[in-house]
Design a protein around this motif. Sequence first.
Motif, PDB file in Angstrom:
ATOM      1  N   PRO A  57       0.762  -1.265  -0.121  1.00  0.00           N
ATOM      2  CA  PRO A  57       0.122  -0.132   0.011  1.00  0.00           C
ATOM      3  C   PRO A  57       0.838   1.229   0.016  1.00  0.00           C
ATOM      4  CG  PRO A  57      -0.016  -1.177   2.121  1.00  0.00           C
ATOM      5  CD  PRO A  57       1.041  -1.941   1.453  1.00  0.00           C
ATOM      6  N   SER A  59       2.232   3.369   1.856  1.00  0.00           N
ATOM      7  CA  SER A  59       2.635   3.399   3.318  1.00  0.00           C
ATOM      8  C   SER A  59       4.079   3.317   3.533  1.00  0.00           C
ATOM      9  CB  SER A  59       2.120   2.117   3.956  1.00  0.00           C
ATOM     10  OG  SER A  59       0.639   2.124   3.735  1.00  0.00           O
ATOM     11  N   GLN A  61       6.013   4.394   5.788  1.00  0.00           N
ATOM     12  CA  GLN A  61       6.728   3.914   6.945  1.00  0.00           C
ATOM     13  C   GLN A  61       6.704   2.330   7.072  1.00  0.00           C
ATOM     14  OE1 GLN A  61       6.174   6.429  10.622  1.00  0.00           O
ATOM     15  NE2 GLN A  61       4.394   7.134   9.375  1.00  0.00           N
ATOM     16  N   ALA A  62       5.405   1.677   6.628  1.00  0.00           N
ATOM     17  CA  ALA A  62       5.206   0.395   6.784  1.00  0.00           C
ATOM     18  C   ALA A  62       6.354  -0.414   6.082  1.00  0.00           C
ATOM     19  CB  ALA A  62       3.714  -0.146   6.060  1.00  0.00           C
ATOM     20  N   GLY A  65       9.623   0.115   7.464  1.00  0.00           N
ATOM     21  CA  GLY A  65       9.540  -0.696   8.679  1.00  0.00           C
ATOM     22  C   GLY A  65       9.731  -2.321   8.442  1.00  0.00           C
ATOM     23  N   ALA A  66       8.928  -2.692   7.508  1.00  0.00           N
ATOM     24  CA  ALA A  66       8.943  -3.970   7.095  1.00  0.00           C
ATOM     25  C   ALA A  66      10.492  -4.528   6.672  1.00  0.00           C
ATOM     26  CB  ALA A  66       8.043  -4.364   5.629  1.00  0.00           C
ATOM     27  N   ASP A  92      11.638   8.919   9.842  1.00  0.00           N
ATOM     28  CA  ASP A  92      12.152   8.411  11.258  1.00  0.00           C
ATOM     29  C   ASP A  92      12.640   6.941  11.199  1.00  0.00           C
ATOM     30  OD1 ASP A  92      11.921   7.760  13.884  1.00  0.00           O
ATOM     31  OD2 ASP A  92      10.009   6.663  13.656  1.00  0.00           O
ATOM     32  N   ILE A  93      12.103   6.069  10.131  1.00  0.00           N
ATOM     33  CA  ILE A  93      12.631   4.688  10.156  1.00  0.00           C
ATOM     34  C   ILE A  93      13.890   4.895   9.533  1.00  0.00           C
ATOM     35  CG2 ILE A  93      12.185   2.506   8.993  1.00  0.00           C
ATOM     36  CD1 ILE A  93       9.633   3.122  10.664  1.00  0.00           C
ATOM     37  N   GLU A  97      15.748   4.898  13.218  1.00  0.00           N
ATOM     38  CA  GLU A  97      15.897   3.431  13.489  1.00  0.00           C
ATOM     39  C   GLU A  97      17.009   2.796  12.823  1.00  0.00           C
ATOM     40  OE1 GLU A  97      13.963   3.012  15.854  1.00  0.00           O
ATOM     41  OE2 GLU A  97      12.413   4.398  16.139  1.00  0.00           O
TER      42      GLU A  97
ATOM     43  N   ALA C 148       7.263   3.777  15.728  1.00  0.00           N
ATOM     44  CA  ALA C 148       8.123   3.347  14.690  1.00  0.00           C
ATOM     45  C   ALA C 148       8.224   1.742  14.565  1.00  0.00           C
ATOM     46  CB  ALA C 148       9.530   3.712  14.968  1.00  0.00           C
ATOM     47  N   PRO C 151       5.577  -0.777  12.430  1.00  0.00           N
ATOM     48  CA  PRO C 151       6.154  -1.759  11.140  1.00  0.00           C
ATOM     49  C   PRO C 151       7.390  -2.496  11.078  1.00  0.00           C
ATOM     50  CG  PRO C 151       5.881   1.025  11.067  1.00  0.00           C
ATOM     51  CD  PRO C 151       5.539   0.490  12.403  1.00  0.00           C
ATOM     52  N   GLY C 181       0.240   7.702  12.440  1.00  0.00           N
ATOM     53  CA  GLY C 181       0.361   7.251  11.144  1.00  0.00           C
ATOM     54  C   GLY C 181       0.871   5.750  10.918  1.00  0.00           C
ATOM     55  N   ALA C 182       2.049   5.572  11.636  1.00  0.00           N
ATOM     56  CA  ALA C 182       2.613   4.231  11.511  1.00  0.00           C
ATOM     57  C   ALA C 182       1.992   3.045  12.037  1.00  0.00           C
ATOM     58  CB  ALA C 182       3.968   4.278  12.160  1.00  0.00           C
ATOM     59  N   GLU C 185      -0.498   2.274   9.227  1.00  0.00           N
ATOM     60  CA  GLU C 185      -0.076   1.621   8.338  1.00  0.00           C
ATOM     61  C   GLU C 185       0.319   0.154   8.444  1.00  0.00           C
ATOM     62  OE1 GLU C 185       3.342   3.747   6.473  1.00  0.00           O
ATOM     63  OE2 GLU C 185       2.426   5.882   6.480  1.00  0.00           O
ATOM     64  N   ALA C 186       0.892  -0.105   9.790  1.00  0.00           N
ATOM     65  CA  ALA C 186       1.440  -1.057  10.094  1.00  0.00           C
ATOM     66  C   ALA C 186       0.355  -2.441  10.107  1.00  0.00           C
ATOM     67  CB  ALA C 186       2.152  -1.137  11.519  1.00  0.00           C
ATOM     68  N   ASN C 188      -2.528  -2.110   8.955  1.00  0.00           N
ATOM     69  CA  ASN C 188      -3.258  -2.416   7.369  1.00  0.00           C
ATOM     70  C   ASN C 188      -2.463  -3.623   6.581  1.00  0.00           C
ATOM     71  OD1 ASN C 188      -5.131  -2.028   5.207  1.00  0.00           O
ATOM     72  ND2 ASN C 188      -3.129  -1.129   4.336  1.00  0.00           N
TER      73      ASN C 188
END
Lengths: 325, 414, 357
Positions: A57, A59, A61-62, A65-66, A92-93, A97, C148, C151, C181-182, C185-186, C188
């Motif tokens: 999607p 996303s 950050q997703a 993050g993934a 941020d990620i 991170e 953070a 995700p 938001g994260a 996102e995560a 979903n």
Amino acid sequence: MAELTYREAVAEGIAQEMRRDEDVVFLGEDIGAAGGVFKATVGLLKEFGPVRVRDTPISEQAILGAAMGSAMTGLKPIAEIMFSDFLAVCWDIVANEIAKARYMTGGQMSMPLVIRTANGGGSRFGAQHSQSVENWAMMVPGLKVVAPSTPADVKGLLAAAIRDPDPVMFFEQKSLYPIKGEVPDGELVDELGTAKVLRDGDDVTICALAAMVPRAIQAAEILSSEHGIEATVVDLRSLVPLDTKTILRETAKTGRLVTVEENPRLCGWGAEVASIVADENFWDLDGPVIRITTPHIPLPAADELEDATMPSADRIVREVSEKID
Amino acid sequence: MAMNVIMPQLGETVSEGTVSVWHAEVGDKVSPKTPLFDVSSDKVEMEVPAPGEGTLLEVRVEAGTTVSVGEVIAIIGKEGEAVEVVAPPAAEKKETKAEITAPAPALSIATKASNRDSNGNPLSPAVRRLIAENGLDPDTISGSGAGGRIKKKDVLAHLGSGAAAKPAPRTDSLTISGETEVIPFNNLRKMTAEHMVRSKATSPHVLQAVEADFASVGRARQAVSTQWKEREGFSLTWLPFVARAVCIAIRDFQRINAQIEGESLVVQRRINLGIAVDLDFDGLVAPVVKDADRMSLSELARAIRDVSSRARANKLTPDDFTGGTYTISNSGVFGTMITAPIINQPQVAILSTDGVTKKPVVIESEDGESIAIRPVGVLAQSFDHRAIDGAYSAAFLHRVREVIETTSWKSMLT
Amino acid sequence: MASKPKAAKGEGRAKASRKKTSAKAKSLANDDIGEETRLKLWRSLLEIRHVEQRAYDLFLQNLIKGTSHLALGHEAVAAGFATAMEKDDWTFCTYRGHHHTLARGASMEGVLGELMGRECGLLQGKGGSMHLTSVEHGAMGSYAIIGAHLPIAMGAAWTSQYKSTGQVSVCFFGDGTTNIGAFHEALNMAAVWKLPVVFVCENNLYMEYTPIGDVTAVENPAGDRAGSYGLPKIVIDGNDADEVYRTAQEAYAKARAGDGPSLIECLTYRHSGHSRADPGDYRPPGELEAWLKKDPVPRYRDRLADFGIDKKVIDGIDEKVMQQVEEATEISKASPTPSLELIEKDVWADGGVAWRN
């Protein structure tokens, strides 16, 4: 030797590594079924299937993050952020991170991942889809930063980035996607942190990156034929690690340094290069360092405005010929 | 496969070297086990072996020529191999890139060359460095830059044109005619000569000397002599004791450990001792033992032994000569009584130790005066009267003697 | 400390209740949790309680610097989820993460030493209170930027799905995180990819200093959002270790079966302020007192007694844990400060920090 476009070299580099290592996976927006908005990943879904090539999607950050979560637990993900401008929504990620995990945990975590992104101007996309943000990444300890200028470098450096055990930000200059170049056949793996000397001259050393490299070469030819100035052109290729040995050697040779950056003026990577040369090569400098950059403004969209804003071969010729004596 | 012979880097701060002698001619077999050429730079002469086995195919640089570090000076390969097949320039670049070195210290250049020429044109850092290094007058160099600015290439062209003096090639040959024998100075002799004249011209020298009783030192040497020799492989001489005493005394008299800059005395925090070493009557060098005050007596003895034996084996590098803050010269082996040493510039004092010999000495004690036989030596210091005065120097010497006489040296070695 | 047994009810009570309530004793025998696991939960609750209390004491002695977010009151969430995990499952938590790190088996001196900036710390002083990590125990990091790590936990779950390892990623966060938001996102992407990840919201009623209800459109900040991602609403008593444990078991089973993520909201309360600097003055009078009556530690002590477990056993564990805390405190105090060499280590996989050649 085959002739490939810059965009084909992206898919070739990814495919080469996915074929050799099952832990390499690839995710991002529109990368699979659509083959990428820049068509740089065409064919990967077909060859490697939806388990390894995953559409996501919108996303960011997703996505990152993934990438981070999977990298720290054993995979070697490649994540695409469609436009480098979008890195701002998932910074941020990236900066808090991914870049810091190994250091903060005293080396408990590994982060073998690559973030690919389409960077830079020249495509009339306006200020939110044209930024050249490799200097953002350069400022964060813990990130390696690569920006190739030719199809062969795209393939070789991308393979090296995927094999590297540290996080690599891989900036593809989007206006270069259609350019063609010879790419050696067979497995190609380059070395991160190495600059290339593309042209040899005694009068001035021009350091450039990504789309500024072909412009610097073109400028060097004009400087030679019309002004009798012979320029050395160095393609930095990688900002972190930075090949300072080559930069220092080539600037000591000519005594003059010119950096050509797409970054807006303040804190562009050329400032760091100029600082290192001023510091360590001072007694070899035969004149002031010249920085050629985009002015410190958001990039405008219209053809004429954008062309007049980004450093061009003509501007490089003008600035060098005026300031070199 | 042909390979390049390049000018080696003789030290971290060195960017060029002079090929003084070739030990092989084109067509000779060469190997890493035998010297191929001698290279000299500032104060060092060094034998350099071939980088690999093969035949010397080409010599690109004649003896006496000064070239940059990393420059190809010869080519080695198989006999009869074409010279054109030398490694490609790309590989060559990679090979030499590690050799790019930091420029000479900023201070000396900044003070030696102004940043404008007499026409008011700017002199770039590179030009100022070249002018300083080669002792040039900018007004004799024609500039090709904007407004007549002198560029780096103008200085290089000036140097290449012969307008500036080039270093003379070294020669060891003797010219014998009738009743005289002419011995041309080698580089080291020339350097030594130049330095001595400059030092005498720069510093008003004053000599002071004290006699010291070396009995405590003698007892220590005697006690450990055999086991030291067995363990360390060399004899424990008087010199390390004197050096140690000097380090201790400098703590109380820091202005001895200094140099003059303009109208200031720059006192050095580190104590780096120059140790004057004679090279079989063929020249004098003073390699430096760095941070000598942080070493124990034994460590100091080893460090002095290390620099002096490397000096005699021609194995010193330019780095061994940098940073000295005080120098000790030792002529003791020939039994001299006193030597007036010449200051090792830019330091402000130098100590000479001479022979330690047994002498009758009047000993004062509670029971009155008596005469005893004691090992006695003279410590003679030349100092720069611009920097300090006689009283300060005398007080320093007094302290050195006190340390030599009253320290229980034996307990430091056993 | 509130965990002392009430004097009126002595040792006789357990015996008496065992006799009197034979139905309950029977249920103990058939109980799905059982005595062994209950004692594990009890030990875990105590370890967290005593270490956090000790951390608070060490602040007052100025031996712990910087900020620190205590989990006093949250013990049952950590103990319940961790005790239900397999050894190779992965925990991700926030800057309020001492309890989750301890619950996975990281040593007390590793935690206290890190808080004190000592060499014996889990991260040798490089991370501090907000970044406790022990990869060998599956404690995959404490993340100090809100949102953070959802995700990131989802990414770890992607690895276990891709490699079919059966590992579950469990991600703990506060009620405040549900508004960033994260989080969305995560949730979903995890739901779409059916990843083996369990998202656990520790709803302690306050996002830092502000009541969560004042800034959130729904009553249950996590539970009421679950439907948006096709997940059931699960809101439980986060101060009941048994209820947490059973809920965790179900969520893990679902994840391991390939049926995707869960989102669980645990209602709980922090006994101290948001962080070291916060006395918690914004809380209405009586609120803390009401929650202290539901304190998960004494509550579980009573539960164990109700199930007829010997008081000596219950108290014995308490004493043993307290002794461990004392030892860990001494080890941490005696541990040297970290070597300055660490500063230039571990930016890169080669162990170094070089950015140039």
